[in-house]
Design a protein around this motif. Structure first.
Motif, mmCIF file in Angstrom:
data_model
loop_
_atom_site.group_PDB
_atom_site.id
_atom_site.type_symbol
_atom_site.label_atom_id
_atom_site.label_comp_id
_atom_site.label_asym_id
_atom_site.label_seq_id
_atom_site.Cartn_x
_atom_site.Cartn_y
_atom_site.Cartn_z
ATOM 1 N N LEU A 540 -19.617 -20.862 -24.373
ATOM 2 C CA LEU A 540 -19.343 -22.058 -24.240
ATOM 3 C C LEU A 540 -18.524 -23.127 -25.783
ATOM 4 C CD1 LEU A 540 -21.541 -22.577 -21.852
ATOM 5 C CD2 LEU A 540 -19.034 -22.530 -21.231
ATOM 6 N N ARG A 541 -18.803 -22.511 -26.338
ATOM 7 C CA ARG A 541 -18.708 -23.288 -28.025
ATOM 8 C C ARG A 541 -16.973 -23.126 -27.958
ATOM 9 N NH1 ARG A 541 -21.566 -19.258 -32.009
ATOM 10 N NH2 ARG A 541 -20.890 -21.231 -33.350
ATOM 11 N N PHE A 542 -16.615 -22.207 -27.876
ATOM 12 C CA PHE A 542 -15.701 -21.701 -27.613
ATOM 13 C C PHE A 542 -14.319 -22.219 -26.828
ATOM 14 C CE2 PHE A 542 -17.591 -19.181 -31.257
ATOM 15 C CZ PHE A 542 -18.066 -20.034 -32.142
ATOM 16 N N ASP A 543 -14.897 -22.713 -26.309
ATOM 17 C CA ASP A 543 -13.618 -22.971 -24.761
ATOM 18 C C ASP A 543 -12.822 -24.005 -25.471
ATOM 19 O OD1 ASP A 543 -13.941 -22.571 -21.789
ATOM 20 O OD2 ASP A 543 -13.588 -25.058 -22.466
ATOM 21 N N PRO A 544 -11.747 -23.735 -24.755
ATOM 22 C CA PRO A 544 -10.363 -24.742 -25.307
ATOM 23 C C PRO A 544 -10.742 -26.101 -25.431
ATOM 24 C CG PRO A 544 -9.324 -23.292 -24.095
ATOM 25 C CD PRO A 544 -11.108 -22.833 -23.974
ATOM 26 N N TYR A 545 -11.537 -26.652 -24.151
ATOM 27 C CA TYR A 545 -12.574 -27.744 -23.779
ATOM 28 C C TYR A 545 -13.083 -28.316 -25.271
ATOM 29 C CZ TYR A 545 -14.612 -31.834 -22.104
ATOM 30 O OH TYR A 545 -15.592 -32.646 -21.800
ATOM 31 N N ILE A 546 -14.227 -27.461 -25.381
ATOM 32 C CA ILE A 546 -15.270 -28.143 -26.684
ATOM 33 C C ILE A 546 -14.538 -28.034 -28.170
ATOM 34 C CG2 ILE A 546 -17.005 -27.144 -28.105
ATOM 35 C CD1 ILE A 546 -18.259 -28.225 -24.987
ATOM 36 N N LEU A 547 -12.999 -26.685 -28.333
ATOM 37 C CA LEU A 547 -12.246 -27.068 -29.022
ATOM 38 C C LEU A 547 -11.607 -28.456 -29.384
ATOM 39 C CD1 LEU A 547 -11.149 -23.290 -29.423
ATOM 40 C CD2 LEU A 547 -13.048 -24.035 -30.453
ATOM 41 N N ARG A 548 -10.990 -29.169 -28.221
ATOM 42 C CA ARG A 548 -10.208 -30.608 -27.921
ATOM 43 C C ARG A 548 -10.970 -31.486 -28.702
ATOM 44 N NH1 ARG A 548 -8.489 -28.024 -23.397
ATOM 45 N NH2 ARG A 548 -9.494 -29.379 -22.559
ATOM 46 N N GLN A 549 -12.251 -31.393 -27.962
ATOM 47 C CA GLN A 549 -13.275 -32.288 -28.477
ATOM 48 C C GLN A 549 -14.006 -32.353 -30.326
ATOM 49 O OE1 GLN A 549 -14.695 -34.289 -25.514
ATOM 50 N NE2 GLN A 549 -13.290 -33.329 -25.094
ATOM 51 N N LYS A 550 -14.014 -31.471 -30.668
ATOM 52 C CA LYS A 550 -13.767 -31.550 -32.009
ATOM 53 C C LYS A 550 -13.184 -31.835 -32.914
ATOM 54 C CE LYS A 550 -17.657 -27.407 -32.430
ATOM 55 N NZ LYS A 550 -18.107 -25.929 -32.240
ATOM 56 N N TYR A 551 -11.928 -31.765 -32.155
ATOM 57 C CA TYR A 551 -10.833 -31.822 -32.903
ATOM 58 C C TYR A 551 -11.195 -33.321 -32.804
ATOM 59 C CZ TYR A 551 -7.914 -27.714 -33.691
ATOM 60 O OH TYR A 551 -6.786 -26.568 -34.724
ATOM 61 N N ALA A 552 -11.380 -34.424 -31.712
ATOM 62 C CA ALA A 552 -11.281 -35.363 -31.583
ATOM 63 C C ALA A 552 -11.510 -35.858 -32.088
ATOM 64 C CB ALA A 552 -11.380 -35.720 -29.923
ATOM 65 N N ARG A 553 -13.562 -35.918 -32.373
ATOM 66 C CA ARG A 553 -13.888 -36.344 -33.728
ATOM 67 C C ARG A 553 -13.826 -36.264 -34.802
ATOM 68 N NH1 ARG A 553 -17.531 -33.315 -30.081
ATOM 69 N NH2 ARG A 553 -18.334 -31.802 -31.422
ATOM 70 N N ALA A 554 -13.136 -35.233 -35.346
ATOM 71 C CA ALA A 554 -12.557 -35.089 -36.801
ATOM 72 C C ALA A 554 -11.084 -35.676 -36.356
ATOM 73 C CB ALA A 554 -12.561 -33.360 -37.184
ATOM 74 N N ALA A 555 -10.572 -35.839 -36.290
ATOM 75 C CA ALA A 555 -9.739 -36.623 -35.938
ATOM 76 C C ALA A 555 -10.353 -38.401 -36.616
ATOM 77 C CB ALA A 555 -8.473 -36.323 -34.485
#
Length: 671
Positions: A540-555
């Motif tokens: 679950l840590r590397f699910d595409p949904y989680i990756l997008r959430q991390k991208y959003a926070r970083a952006a």
């Protein structure tokens, strides 16, 4: 292994490096970004299913050995069961207790934490069942007969003899609330969290990662391809064995209660073992016919009918029984549960022999029972939960059934305790299976409601055993959604025979023999459940949904920093290219093949990326979704995966699907 198999395996090994080189060549230029992978169902991977003869044979031989032991040495198996049970409870009772609490916390984090928006399926998929049908099928498979058996019996038992830790006097009004609180601990959120863990992990693995719907496939993030060898076979063997013995308890309970109901309604007196054997034979034949009939809507129809019957029975008891008492009792007991939760969870054998006996007979037994049911109920729940988000899944699978169970035990248990307090002596009616009918006979229309209760038990029996035989067949055929008829019939016959033989071997304590075997068989699977939790958490840590959430926070963080630095207070957001180390994805190596290989390899080159509509659907992860359109291409879930089938019918269905996809592929690519 024959020469042809060796040649084929050798060729596959030679091709594997080449396949991986091709995947890297395809993914490195950025064709599939790991954060934009939409997920893929097992049907689109081209995976072929066949009988795993090693799993089928080893599990079958083990079950036959237990049957022969029970038939030819019934006293020996009873002694061995009791001795093994004492050892398991003494040495590993703590494990079941810790596991129950950890799983409940884990599932709440999965459902209501950052992972709540992850879909159990591809991002464009919608639920396959209406919410009421979804809940009804969960109950029929997940609790079933136990609700009617333990409904009036368990709270009454605690009411008359409260376990250590409660301050109320036995038989008092305060003891009633404590009794329902203790019952809710056993049948409430913790029980359903066990099912949600395994069901969610299987659904995620099969419908989002494209693996076979098997317990062993969940372990791929931890053990890689070894799950397709001996390691996976061992896991699936244990899953089948623990499913069979866990389900056998429910069937045994059902047979005993049907026998007692027949005595009450007919007035013929004790029916004896002959009636029990005959009942088991008829009902075993009934659920086997149901499992292999090919009637896709059978389980859903039976589940809906039975939930209606059970609901009407509960409403009748509520109205015909002590209505005002129950209206006061239920909300007070709900508060009592949370008030006493800490006391109930810290109870342990160190508090003395009386507490140790209570833990063995009740709490630890329940945790082991739920462990033994997780493969069966988990796989069944996975098949009916495709298209749901994890937040929606956890809410409906854990919270809603827990509230219904609380209300059910409040009505049935509250009524039996109230009647007992009024001098009706429900507890003196005999065995536990007698108490339901004793309670009903102290209310109006006792004979009629007893018949309705018996009919409901029969349907619960058929739906539970029907689902279990299909699940065991699927697990012994490498996750085949529709196990072949011969395999389903074999497991159905073995299931009915095990329940019957252990009932007869147990003598007067027939149920105790079943319970002992179940708890012992659940121990090794408890370690498998721990592994499921670890493996799923890792993935679950590397699910595409989680990756997008991390991208959003970083952006957002980088955008705010750059905006303030360049424009002070006067800036708004846009998107623009920046140097690599300053971008939203600086924390992730998006070209790591481990993030994309699984998808490209499963999709066979037919890849797609997430679109705007898919993203919009993730903005409300907790919303309970309506049923989506029919998906005939979903052969591994929903109604299409609820019956055994002839191989010819499977081939015909696949051919029809392929023809439909070729003629109008858009119908299935957009929904």
């Amino acid at each position: 292994m024959n020469d042809r198999s060796r040649i084929r395996d050798s060729a596959a090994l030679k091709r594997r490096p080449r396949v991986r080189r091709v995947i890297r060549e395809v993914t490195e230029p950025g064709l599939v970004h790991p954060a934009l992978i939409p997920g893929i169902g097992v049907e689109k991977t081209g995976k072929k299913f066949s009988t795993n003869w090693a799993v089928f044979a080893v599990a079958g031989v083990a079950v036959v050995a237990v049957i022969l032991w029970a038939v030819f040495a019934p006293d020996s198996i009873s002694v061995a069961g009791d001795t093994s049970l004492s050892w398991v409870i003494d040495k590993f009772g703590w494990l079941f207790g810790v596991l129950a609490v950890v799983i409940a916390i884990f599932m709440l984090i999965v459902g209501y934490g950052r992972t709540g928006g992850i879909r159990l399926g591809a991002d464009d998929e919608k639920p396959e069942f209406a919410t009421m049908s979804w809940v009804a099928m969960m109950f029929s498979a997940g609790m079933g007969i136990g609700l009617l058996f333990y409904g009036p019996y368990e709270p009454l038992t605690y009411f008359l003899d409260l376990p250590i830790g409660f301050d109320a006097a036995d038989g008092s009004a305060d003891a009633m609330r404590a009794a329902l609180a203790q019952t809710t601990l056993h049948w409430g959120p913790i029980a359903w969290a066990f099912y949600a863990l395994v069901g969610g992990a299987i659904a995620y693995s099969a419908y989002r990662r494209g693996r076979a719907p098997l317990i062993s496939a969940i372990f791929e993030p931890l053990f890689g391809s070894r799950t397709q060898g001996w390691m996976g076979a061992v896991i699936d063997i244990f899953a089948i064995i623990v499913t069979l013995f866990g389900t056998a308890i429910s069937l045994g309970i059902g047979a005993l209660q049907i026998g007692r109901g027949f005595e009450v309604v007919s007035g013929v007196g004790p029916v004896g073992n002959g009636f029990i054997v005959g009942t088991m034979a008829v009902l075993t034949a009934a659920f086997i016919v149901s499992a292999v009939s090919g009637v896709k809507r059978g389980i859903r129809a039976l589940s809906n009918i039975n939930m209606g019957l059970a609901g009407l029975l509960a409403v009748f008891i509520f109205i015909a029984g002590p209505t005002i008492f129950l209206l006061n009792f239920l909300p007070a007991s709900f508060v009592e549960f949370f008030k006493d939760l800490g006391t109930m969870l810290v109870r342990n054998p160190n508090q003395g022999p009386e507490t140790a006996e209570f833990m063995q007979n009740w709490t630890t037994y329940y945790w082991a029972w739920w462990v033994s049911w997780t493969p069966f109920v988990g796989l069944f729940i996975a098949k009916i939960s495709r298209g749901r988000t994890l937040r929606e899944f956890v809410t409906v699978v854990i919270v809603v059934p827990s509230l219904v169970c609380f209300t059910w035990f409040g009505i049935f248990g509250g009524t039996s305790m109230w009647l007992e307090s009024q001098g009706k002596n429900i507890s003196g009616s005999g065995e536990p299976e007698d108490m339901l009918f004793a309670m009903l006979n102290n209310l109006p229309l006792g004979t009629l409601t007893s018949i309705v209760a018996m009919f409901s038990i029969v349907i619960f029996f058929v739906t539970s055993a029907d689902s279990a035989s299909i699940v065991m067949g699927s697990m012994s055929q490498r996750g085949m959604p529709n196990p072949t008829r011969l395999v389903a019939i074999t497991w159905g016959v073995l299931l009915g025979t095990v329940a019957t033989s252990l009932l007869l071997a147990g003598g007067e304590d027939a149920l105790g023999g079943l319970q002992s075997i179940m708890v012992v068989s659940a121990l090794p699977f408890a370690f498998i459940v721990i592994g499921i939790m670890l493996s799923w958490a890792k993935e679950l840590r590397f699910d595409p949904y989680i990756l997008r959430q991390k991208y959003a926070r970083a952006a957002i963080a980088q955008g705010v920093r750059m905006g303030i630095s360049d424009y002070g207070d006067d800036f708004v957001f846009g998107s623009s290219e920046v140097v690599a180390d300053d971008g939203a994805g600086a924390w992730l190596d998006s070209k790591d093949p481990n993030l994309t290989e699984w998808y490209v390899e499963a999709a066979g080159g037919d890849t797609r990326s997430l679109d705007a509509d898919d993203v919009m659907r993730t903005l409300e992860p907790g919303r309970i979704q309506p049923k989506g359109p029919e998906r005939p291409d979903h052969m591994a879930s929903g109604e299409a995966a609820m019956s055994a089938a002839r191989r010819a019918r499977i081939r015909r269905a696949r051919a029809e699907l392929e023809e439909a996809l070729e003629s109008d592929p858009e119908d299935y690519s957009e929904e």
